[in-house]
Design a protein around this motif. Structure first.
Motif, PDB file in Angstrom:
ATOM      1  N   MET A 107     -16.450 -72.667  66.235  1.00  0.00           N
ATOM      2  CA  MET A 107     -15.334 -73.505  65.524  1.00  0.00           C
ATOM      3  C   MET A 107     -14.494 -72.807  64.480  1.00  0.00           C
ATOM      4  O   MET A 107     -13.336 -73.119  64.169  1.00  0.00           O
ATOM      5  CB  MET A 107     -15.928 -74.806  65.109  1.00  0.00           C
ATOM      6  CG  MET A 107     -16.454 -75.547  66.210  1.00  0.00           C
ATOM      7  SD  MET A 107     -15.745 -76.140  67.524  1.00  0.00           S
ATOM      8  CE  MET A 107     -14.548 -77.243  66.449  1.00  0.00           C
ATOM      9  N   ILE A 108     -15.316 -71.998  63.703  1.00  0.00           N
ATOM     10  CA  ILE A 108     -14.609 -71.485  62.485  1.00  0.00           C
ATOM     11  C   ILE A 108     -13.561 -70.351  62.820  1.00  0.00           C
ATOM     12  O   ILE A 108     -12.260 -70.364  62.387  1.00  0.00           O
ATOM     13  CB  ILE A 108     -15.570 -70.980  61.511  1.00  0.00           C
ATOM     14  CG1 ILE A 108     -16.415 -71.946  60.862  1.00  0.00           C
ATOM     15  CG2 ILE A 108     -15.014 -69.984  60.264  1.00  0.00           C
ATOM     16  CD1 ILE A 108     -17.501 -71.551  59.952  1.00  0.00           C
ATOM     17  N   THR A 109     -13.867 -69.605  63.892  1.00  0.00           N
ATOM     18  CA  THR A 109     -13.007 -68.436  64.346  1.00  0.00           C
ATOM     19  C   THR A 109     -11.777 -68.992  65.155  1.00  0.00           C
ATOM     20  O   THR A 109     -10.864 -68.871  65.037  1.00  0.00           O
ATOM     21  CB  THR A 109     -13.889 -67.562  65.231  1.00  0.00           C
ATOM     22  OG1 THR A 109     -14.648 -68.080  66.230  1.00  0.00           O
ATOM     23  CG2 THR A 109     -14.854 -66.594  64.309  1.00  0.00           C
ATOM     24  N   CYS A 110     -12.362 -69.973  66.017  1.00  0.00           N
ATOM     25  CA  CYS A 110     -11.331 -70.456  67.224  1.00  0.00           C
ATOM     26  C   CYS A 110     -10.231 -71.504  66.466  1.00  0.00           C
ATOM     27  O   CYS A 110      -9.317 -71.556  67.111  1.00  0.00           O
ATOM     28  CB  CYS A 110     -12.063 -71.019  68.418  1.00  0.00           C
ATOM     29  SG  CYS A 110     -12.767 -69.794  69.167  1.00  0.00           S
ATOM     30  N   ALA A 138      -9.617 -63.349  76.155  1.00  0.00           N
ATOM     31  CA  ALA A 138     -10.483 -63.500  75.116  1.00  0.00           C
ATOM     32  C   ALA A 138     -10.895 -64.966  74.824  1.00  0.00           C
ATOM     33  O   ALA A 138     -12.244 -65.358  74.869  1.00  0.00           O
ATOM     34  CB  ALA A 138     -10.207 -63.103  73.838  1.00  0.00           C
ATOM     35  N   LEU A 139     -10.078 -66.046  75.029  1.00  0.00           N
ATOM     36  CA  LEU A 139     -10.330 -67.316  74.976  1.00  0.00           C
ATOM     37  C   LEU A 139     -10.942 -67.913  76.191  1.00  0.00           C
ATOM     38  O   LEU A 139     -12.022 -68.342  76.185  1.00  0.00           O
ATOM     39  CB  LEU A 139      -9.076 -68.020  74.711  1.00  0.00           C
ATOM     40  CG  LEU A 139      -9.395 -69.608  74.805  1.00  0.00           C
ATOM     41  CD1 LEU A 139     -10.126 -69.997  73.597  1.00  0.00           C
ATOM     42  CD2 LEU A 139      -7.798 -70.312  74.784  1.00  0.00           C
ATOM     43  N   ALA A 140     -10.828 -67.283  77.424  1.00  0.00           N
ATOM     44  CA  ALA A 140     -11.403 -67.901  78.535  1.00  0.00           C
ATOM     45  C   ALA A 140     -12.788 -67.292  78.625  1.00  0.00           C
ATOM     46  O   ALA A 140     -13.678 -67.985  79.002  1.00  0.00           O
ATOM     47  CB  ALA A 140     -10.638 -67.175  79.786  1.00  0.00           C
ATOM     48  N   GLY A 290     -10.449 -63.046  65.116  1.00  0.00           N
ATOM     49  CA  GLY A 290     -10.964 -64.511  65.348  1.00  0.00           C
ATOM     50  C   GLY A 290     -11.641 -64.569  66.508  1.00  0.00           C
ATOM     51  O   GLY A 290     -12.831 -64.929  66.686  1.00  0.00           O
ATOM     52  N   LEU A 291     -10.914 -64.306  67.688  1.00  0.00           N
ATOM     53  CA  LEU A 291     -11.569 -64.508  69.018  1.00  0.00           C
ATOM     54  C   LEU A 291     -12.757 -63.665  69.370  1.00  0.00           C
ATOM     55  O   LEU A 291     -13.681 -63.723  69.932  1.00  0.00           O
ATOM     56  CB  LEU A 291     -10.566 -64.681  70.264  1.00  0.00           C
ATOM     57  CG  LEU A 291      -9.538 -65.850  69.930  1.00  0.00           C
ATOM     58  CD1 LEU A 291      -8.541 -65.640  71.170  1.00  0.00           C
ATOM     59  CD2 LEU A 291     -10.183 -67.154  70.170  1.00  0.00           C
TER      60      LEU A 291
END
Length: 366
Positions: A107-110, A138-140, A290-291
């Protein structure tokens, strides 16, 4: 992460990791009075900042996206070490610590790091530009591994409660490790160009030509000091963790808040480095940080904790509750809509930060 480097590094970045390790040796395994806890906290913050600097030196030497990977893996080493050591001391009461810390990191990174960097980048240059191919991949990967590791245990029936049976845990650990390995290979070898910074004018930045990279000797020196800084961060954080747990209990807050505090602590280097990159119109580097940290947090922590259950006492609770699953689903949906255009305004940054705020509010007041 590179423009902020100065030709001559501040002297304290070399001395402080050494002093922090000395302080760690003097305080290890002892009950600390309030004054010493305050001193340890100061050295802990200094060690984090020193780690950021030395990770940036290494990143400047190896280039992107390898530099982002160095810091992401370094931060995850801190997280894994803290989780395992606290679980070893906590017994049954720390059964959900790994879940709480990993989910807090996601939650903190995304939402936190991504939202802040999109906000900073778009406010400075009207629109934040990044590469949707690399960011989407990366998100997937983060969404898949988070679903397999943190959502599925809530619905499995072989073991009682929101936890995996041993075969299920082995599968989740292997899946996380394999997907993380594939992600790193994609980021650094096969499709490295998908993760290179893109300026607001559309220029792809493959090299940083405004500053000479450090010598191999300087990079190796920073690598050694980075290792010392990370050891100091892990050890000193372990030293102050009883004070953190006591403070959370005294405030009447849920025990899951301890996981948030740990995640905030270990992700501070990433956050600082990502904001610096966003201010220099390197939003893609910020998103890599982040991701990449979210992916490293799940992809490395889950296998490490699964392996640690061989000798750690007590159960391992990984399944999220209903409200956290809703927040994870919203994070994935909003993240997907943010990534698809490859451009973001302050609105997208604000939406991600709102999700982080909702997570913190629900953690404090479930």
């Amino acid at each position: 992460m590179i423009a902020s480097l100065r030709p001559t590094a501040p002297h304290w970045t070399g001395a402080l990791p050494v002093l922090a390790v000395v302080l760690l040796a003097l305080t290890w395994g002892r009950s600390l009075p309030v004054a010493v806890v305050a001193l340890v906290s100061c050295f802990l913050a200094g060690a984090v900042l020193a780690a950021v600097h030395h990770a940036e030196v290494i990143a400047h030497r190896v280039g992107e996206p390898f530099g982002s990977l160095v810091l992401a893996v370094a931060v995850t080493v801190i997280e894994v070490a803290l989780i395992v050591t606290l679980m070893a001391d906590g017994g049954d009461k720390s059964a959900a610590l790994a879940r709480d810390t990993v989910f807090a990191a996601v939650m903190i990174t995304c939402n936190g790091i991504v939202g802040l960097c999109l906000l900073v980048g778009s406010l400075k240059r009207k629109v934040a530009v990044f590469n949707p191919e690399g960011t989407g991949a990366a998100l997937a990967t983060v969404a898949t591994v988070a679903g397999l590791s943190l959502v599925l245990p809530t619905f499995t029936t072989t073991a009682p409660g929101p936890q995996f049976s041993t075969p299920q845990l082995v599968f989740a650990a292997l899946a996380a490790l394999i997907l993380y390995s594939m992600f790193v290979t994609t980021q650094t070898v096969r499709h490295r160009d998908y993760f290179l910074p893109v300026t607001s004018s559309g220029e792809v930045i493959d090299t940083e030509d405004h500053a000479e990279p450090p010598s191999a000797r300087a990079a190796l020196r920073s690598l050694g000091l980075l290792a010392l800084a990370l050891i100091a961060v892990v050890g000193l954080a372990k030293a102050v963790s009883p004070a953190i747990e006591s403070g959370v209990a005294a405030a009447g807050l849920p025990s899951s808040v301890v996981g948030i505090v740990i995640a905030l602590l270990v992700l501070l280097p990433e956050t600082i480095a990502a904001l610096r990159a966003a201010r220099r119109d390197r939003v893609q580097t910020s998103l890599n940080l982040g991701l990449g940290s979210a992916m490293a947090s799940i992809g490395l922590t889950i296998p490490a904790v699964a392996l640690a259950t061989v000798w750690l006492p007590g159960p391992l609770i990984l399944g999220l509750g209903a409200s956290h699953m809703v927040l994870l689903a919203l994070t994935v949906i909003v993240g997907t809509l943010t990534v698809i255009p490859g451009r973001a305004t302050p609105l997208q940054g604000g939406v991600h930060l709102a999700l982080l705020a909702a997570y913190i509010v629900l953690a404090v007041s479930p």
